[in-house]
Design a protein around this motif. Sequence first.
Motif, PDB file in Angstrom:
ATOM      1  N   MET A   1      16.310  19.488  11.984  1.00 13.64           N
ATOM      2  CA  MET A   1      17.283  19.240  13.015  1.00 13.64           C
ATOM      3  C   MET A   1      16.821  19.910  14.294  1.00 13.64           C
ATOM      4  N   GLY A   2      17.295  19.386  15.378  1.00 16.26           N
ATOM      5  CA  GLY A   2      16.984  19.924  16.692  1.00 16.26           C
ATOM      6  C   GLY A   2      17.331  18.893  17.745  1.00 16.26           C
ATOM      7  N   HIS A   3      17.135  19.266  18.968  1.00 13.80           N
ATOM      8  CA  HIS A   3      17.420  18.386  20.098  1.00 13.80           C
ATOM      9  C   HIS A   3      16.112  17.777  20.583  1.00 13.80           C
ATOM     10  N   ASP A   4      15.972  16.473  20.449  1.00 20.26           N
ATOM     11  CA  ASP A   4      14.838  15.721  20.978  1.00 20.26           C
ATOM     12  C   ASP A   4      15.400  14.809  22.053  1.00 20.26           C
ATOM     13  N   ILE A   5      15.071  15.104  23.300  1.00 14.82           N
ATOM     14  CA  ILE A   5      15.650  14.385  24.432  1.00 14.82           C
ATOM     15  C   ILE A   5      14.520  13.649  25.145  1.00 14.82           C
ATOM     16  N   PHE A   6      14.692  12.325  25.282  1.00 17.31           N
ATOM     17  CA  PHE A   6      13.674  11.475  25.876  1.00 17.31           C
ATOM     18  C   PHE A   6      14.195  10.824  27.144  1.00 17.31           C
ATOM     19  N   GLY A   7      13.372  10.803  28.175  1.00 14.41           N
ATOM     20  CA  GLY A   7      13.623   9.993  29.358  1.00 14.41           C
ATOM     21  C   GLY A   7      12.756   8.754  29.251  1.00 14.41           C
ATOM     22  N   VAL A   8      13.331   7.578  29.534  1.00 20.56           N
ATOM     23  CA  VAL A   8      12.632   6.308  29.325  1.00 20.56           C
ATOM     24  C   VAL A   8      12.751   5.469  30.596  1.00 20.56           C
ATOM     25  N   ASN A   9      11.635   4.832  30.977  1.00 22.82           N
ATOM     26  CA  ASN A   9      11.685   3.967  32.156  1.00 22.82           C
ATOM     27  C   ASN A   9      12.187   2.574  31.796  1.00 22.82           C
ATOM     28  N   LYS A  10      12.241   1.693  32.787  1.00 26.54           N
ATOM     29  CA  LYS A  10      12.834   0.368  32.570  1.00 26.54           C
ATOM     30  C   LYS A  10      12.023  -0.515  31.631  1.00 26.54           C
ATOM     31  N   THR A  11      10.733  -0.187  31.438  1.00 28.65           N
ATOM     32  CA  THR A  11       9.926  -0.972  30.498  1.00 28.65           C
ATOM     33  C   THR A  11       9.941  -0.370  29.095  1.00 28.65           C
ATOM     34  N   ALA A  18      11.957  16.615  26.124  1.00 26.98           N
ATOM     35  CA  ALA A  18      12.311  18.017  25.949  1.00 26.98           C
ATOM     36  C   ALA A  18      12.715  18.217  24.491  1.00 26.98           C
ATOM     37  N   ARG A  19      12.309  19.338  23.917  1.00 28.98           N
ATOM     38  CA  ARG A  19      12.588  19.635  22.505  1.00 28.98           C
ATOM     39  C   ARG A  19      13.148  21.036  22.391  1.00 28.98           C
ATOM     40  N   GLY A  45      21.235  16.353  19.283  1.00 28.95           N
ATOM     41  CA  GLY A  45      21.965  15.380  20.071  1.00 28.95           C
ATOM     42  C   GLY A  45      22.713  14.456  19.122  1.00 28.95           C
ATOM     43  N   ASN A  46      23.632  13.664  19.670  1.00 29.92           N
ATOM     44  CA  ASN A  46      24.428  12.788  18.789  1.00 29.92           C
ATOM     45  C   ASN A  46      23.798  11.417  18.584  1.00 29.92           C
ATOM     46  N   GLY A  47      22.598  11.194  19.115  1.00 24.34           N
ATOM     47  CA  GLY A  47      21.909   9.921  18.938  1.00 24.34           C
ATOM     48  C   GLY A  47      22.225   8.906  20.010  1.00 24.34           C
ATOM     49  N   GLY A  48      23.079   9.266  20.943  1.00 21.14           N
ATOM     50  CA  GLY A  48      23.468   8.347  22.004  1.00 21.14           C
ATOM     51  C   GLY A  48      22.494   8.353  23.166  1.00 21.14           C
ATOM     52  N   SER A  49      22.765   7.482  24.109  1.00 20.36           N
ATOM     53  CA  SER A  49      21.947   7.405  25.307  1.00 20.36           C
ATOM     54  C   SER A  49      22.825   7.049  26.496  1.00 20.36           C
ATOM     55  N   THR A  50      22.293   7.293  27.679  1.00 19.38           N
ATOM     56  CA  THR A  50      22.996   6.968  28.907  1.00 19.38           C
ATOM     57  C   THR A  50      21.985   6.691  30.008  1.00 19.38           C
ATOM     58  N   ILE A  51      22.435   5.951  30.998  1.00 21.01           N
ATOM     59  CA  ILE A  51      21.625   5.708  32.186  1.00 21.01           C
ATOM     60  C   ILE A  51      21.975   6.776  33.211  1.00 21.01           C
ATOM     61  N   ILE A  52      20.952   7.425  33.755  1.00 12.08           N
ATOM     62  CA  ILE A  52      21.168   8.467  34.756  1.00 12.08           C
ATOM     63  C   ILE A  52      20.519   8.007  36.063  1.00 12.08           C
ATOM     64  N   SER A  53      21.310   7.976  37.106  1.00 13.51           N
ATOM     65  CA  SER A  53      20.856   7.465  38.407  1.00 13.51           C
ATOM     66  C   SER A  53      19.987   8.486  39.137  1.00 13.51           C
ATOM     67  N   LYS A  54      19.299   7.987  40.132  1.00 11.47           N
ATOM     68  CA  LYS A  54      18.485   8.842  40.985  1.00 11.47           C
ATOM     69  C   LYS A  54      19.356   9.926  41.623  1.00 11.47           C
ATOM     70  N   GLN A  55      20.543   9.561  42.075  1.00 15.15           N
ATOM     71  CA  GLN A  55      21.439  10.529  42.709  1.00 15.15           C
ATOM     72  C   GLN A  55      21.869  11.621  41.720  1.00 15.15           C
ATOM     73  N   VAL A 100      16.959   6.220  35.146  1.00 18.08           N
ATOM     74  CA  VAL A 100      16.239   6.314  33.876  1.00 18.08           C
ATOM     75  C   VAL A 100      17.272   6.311  32.749  1.00 18.08           C
ATOM     76  N   LYS A 101      16.824   5.922  31.587  1.00 18.34           N
ATOM     77  CA  LYS A 101      17.666   6.006  30.394  1.00 18.34           C
ATOM     78  C   LYS A 101      17.283   7.271  29.659  1.00 18.34           C
ATOM     79  N   VAL A 102      18.278   8.020  29.199  1.00 20.37           N
ATOM     80  CA  VAL A 102      18.015   9.252  28.467  1.00 20.37           C
ATOM     81  C   VAL A 102      18.646   9.145  27.089  1.00 20.37           C
ATOM     82  N   TYR A 103      17.834   9.415  26.069  1.00 16.32           N
ATOM     83  CA  TYR A 103      18.261   9.416  24.662  1.00 16.32           C
ATOM     84  C   TYR A 103      18.406  10.857  24.202  1.00 16.32           C
ATOM     85  N   PHE A 104      19.481  11.128  23.472  1.00 21.57           N
ATOM     86  CA  PHE A 104      19.754  12.465  22.982  1.00 21.57           C
ATOM     87  C   PHE A 104      19.761  12.461  21.465  1.00 21.57           C
ATOM     88  N   GLY A 105      18.614  12.836  20.883  1.00 20.18           N
ATOM     89  CA  GLY A 105      18.490  12.843  19.434  1.00 20.18           C
ATOM     90  C   GLY A 105      18.495  14.218  18.869  1.00 20.18           C
TER      91      GLY A 105
END
Length: 105
Positions: A1-11, A18-19, A45-55, A100-105
Amino acid sequence: MGHDIFGVNKTGEDIAYARFSMGNYNSIILYNLLNAEEFHAGVSGNGGSTIISKQQLEKAMNDYKKTFGKKEVSKTDIDLKQIFNFIEQCLSTAHEEGSVKVYFG
């Protein structure tokens, strides 16, 4: 278990990572800066994701700098360094793509 957080681009490519181990309470710093506390599930993380804006990412970086200083932290502070790098890499992509989309695993 642990926090694996990914930032993903549009492709769908990973552009940031971050771990944190399940016992590392510094993970909440990144969740707070990203205004994503609802994705923090304690030991991971709870396995969810969200879109985070430039702002939102610009605000996260400004808040980071207000809290931890304007310069990148020293290499000895690994958690703060990975938080800075994660936000910086996501922000760089968001400058090009708007978000960017960020996944929280």
